[in-house]
Design an enzyme around this catalytic site. Sequence first.
Site, PDB file in Angstrom:
ATOM      1  N   LYS A  27     -15.579 -15.481   9.416  1.00 37.41           N
ATOM      2  CA  LYS A  27     -14.942 -15.674   8.105  1.00 37.41           C
ATOM      3  C   LYS A  27     -15.617 -16.773   7.335  1.00 37.41           C
ATOM      4  O   LYS A  27     -16.129 -17.727   7.916  1.00 37.41           O
ATOM      5  CB  LYS A  27     -13.493 -16.048   8.307  1.00 37.41           C
ATOM      6  CG  LYS A  27     -12.718 -14.888   8.696  1.00 37.41           C
ATOM      7  CD  LYS A  27     -11.269 -15.123   8.317  1.00 37.41           C
ATOM      8  CE  LYS A  27     -10.512 -14.088   9.048  1.00 37.41           C
ATOM      9  NZ  LYS A  27     -10.841 -14.229  10.487  1.00 37.41           N
ATOM     10  N   GLU A  29      -9.754  -7.671  22.756  1.00 43.42           N
ATOM     11  CA  GLU A  29      -9.031  -8.935  22.962  1.00 43.42           C
ATOM     12  C   GLU A  29      -7.571  -8.819  22.521  1.00 43.42           C
ATOM     13  O   GLU A  29      -7.199  -7.908  21.768  1.00 43.42           O
ATOM     14  CB  GLU A  29      -9.719 -10.080  22.221  1.00 43.42           C
ATOM     15  CG  GLU A  29      -9.768  -9.893  20.718  1.00 43.42           C
ATOM     16  CD  GLU A  29      -9.859 -11.212  19.946  1.00 43.42           C
ATOM     17  OE1 GLU A  29      -9.036 -12.111  20.204  1.00 43.42           O
ATOM     18  OE2 GLU A  29     -10.729 -11.311  19.080  1.00 43.42           O
TER      19      GLU A  29
HETATM   20  N1  PSU Z   1     -10.944 -14.432  13.713  1.00 46.09           N
HETATM   21  C1  PSU Z   1     -10.132 -13.445  13.233  1.00 46.09           C
HETATM   22  N2  PSU Z   1      -9.044 -13.062  13.927  1.00 46.09           N
HETATM   23  C2  PSU Z   1      -8.724 -13.656  15.106  1.00 46.09           C
HETATM   24  C3  PSU Z   1      -9.590 -14.688  15.618  1.00 46.09           C
HETATM   25  C4  PSU Z   1     -10.671 -15.038  14.895  1.00 46.09           C
HETATM   26  O1  PSU Z   1     -10.402 -12.911  12.176  1.00 46.09           O
HETATM   27  O2  PSU Z   1      -7.708 -13.294  15.701  1.00 46.09           O
HETATM   28  C5  PSU Z   1      -9.286 -15.295  16.951  1.00 46.09           C
HETATM   29  C6  PSU Z   1     -10.226 -14.679  18.023  1.00 46.09           C
HETATM   30  O3  PSU Z   1      -9.487 -14.515  19.199  1.00 46.09           O
HETATM   31  C7  PSU Z   1     -11.269 -15.759  18.197  1.00 46.09           C
HETATM   32  C8  PSU Z   1     -10.430 -16.992  18.024  1.00 46.09           C
HETATM   33  O4  PSU Z   1     -11.902 -15.711  19.452  1.00 46.09           O
HETATM   34  O5  PSU Z   1      -9.561 -16.683  16.940  1.00 46.09           O
HETATM   35  C9  PSU Z   1     -11.245 -18.225  17.713  1.00 46.09           C
HETATM   36  O6  PSU Z   1     -10.373 -19.308  17.679  1.00 46.09           O
HETATM   37  P1  PSU Z   1     -10.924 -20.807  17.791  1.00 46.09           P
HETATM   38  O7  PSU Z   1     -11.673 -21.043  16.514  1.00 46.09           O
HETATM   39  O8  PSU Z   1      -9.696 -21.638  17.924  1.00 46.09           O
HETATM   40  O9  PSU Z   1     -11.813 -20.837  18.989  1.00 46.09           O
END
Ligand code: PSU
Length: 300
Positions: A159, A24
């Site tokens: 996390k 990604e």
């Molecule tokens: N967790 C991380 N690093 C990241 C992300 C999540 O440790 O860069 C990013 C990933 O792209 C994940 C997104 O799919 O955040 C999720 O965001 P949201 O909770 O807004 O859907």
Amino acid sequence: MTQISLSGEVADAVNSGRPVVALESTILSHGLPPGRNLDVAKRLEDTVRAAGAVPATIAVLDGTPVVGLSPAQLERVCAPDSGLDKLSLRDLGPAIGLGRSGATTVASTSALAHQAGVSVFATGGLGGVHLGAQESWDVSADLGVLARVPTLVVCSGVKSVLDIAATLEVLETNSVPVLGYRTDSFPAFYLRYSDFPVPWRVDDPAQAAAVVAAHRRYAGSGVLLANPIPAESEMDEQLHERLLTEGLQLVRDKGVQGKDVTPVLLEHFHTASEGVSLDANEALVLSNARLAAEIAVELA
Ligand code: PSU
Ligand code: MN
């Protein structure tokens, strides 16, 4: 209608059934600081190649979904002034339809990879159910996409800024198998263990591939393989606790909401830990890329 643009290398590999691993771009543009991000991006691709698979980093550039960024495109995504939006799956139609550019999350990367014929994907952390979601309704679209797109996502859990128990419940409701890689505990990104067990465990790439193949045949949603951060890179628990408390307070104080929550928290971790969290982040995502490539090789 704009077609997906596949790099020649990815197209060749997909057409001849050779192993490919999707990567990604949000982790590069929004998860790691400029400078460091390009370095990690290249290492990720090198790691996938070294394990015998073809890397396919994914983003949307000027309205075209690109699967397999060229070196110049990778540089663009990682540039300090890239100005790229974070595109989840809900954002793909608008970004492509309006000719915009953006980085893809787990949700949108999985969907684009699947359409391009790539079914194995490595990342760092999955989005999940946020703490306080009872009030905010903040549940990452990553979970909804895993529920319906048959991609294997290799990550290091979620996390502890998220509600891990609720995240696992939502995955169960959506029939997404969660496999622990050589662990019985669902990992918490910077930490190898959470308080929550995984329903299933696999101990080598061949077992993981067998589970993925059977799940695709008989069930059909995505599969989550949770690979704990390498032991030598795990964060000190007290440091982790402090960063977490501070980060959550910062988000509340600043009134940060929605898709900005994760990037703001990550940045706090990176600055307040003086780079410890960056090293941890890099170590785990590289380890996931290697494992994903090994499984892609088994599946091919
Ligand atoms: N967790 C991380 N690093 C990241 C992300 C999540 O440790 O860069 C990013 C990933 O792209 C994940 C997104 O799919 O955040 C999720 O965001 P949201 O909770 O807004 O859907
Ligand atoms: Mn969200």
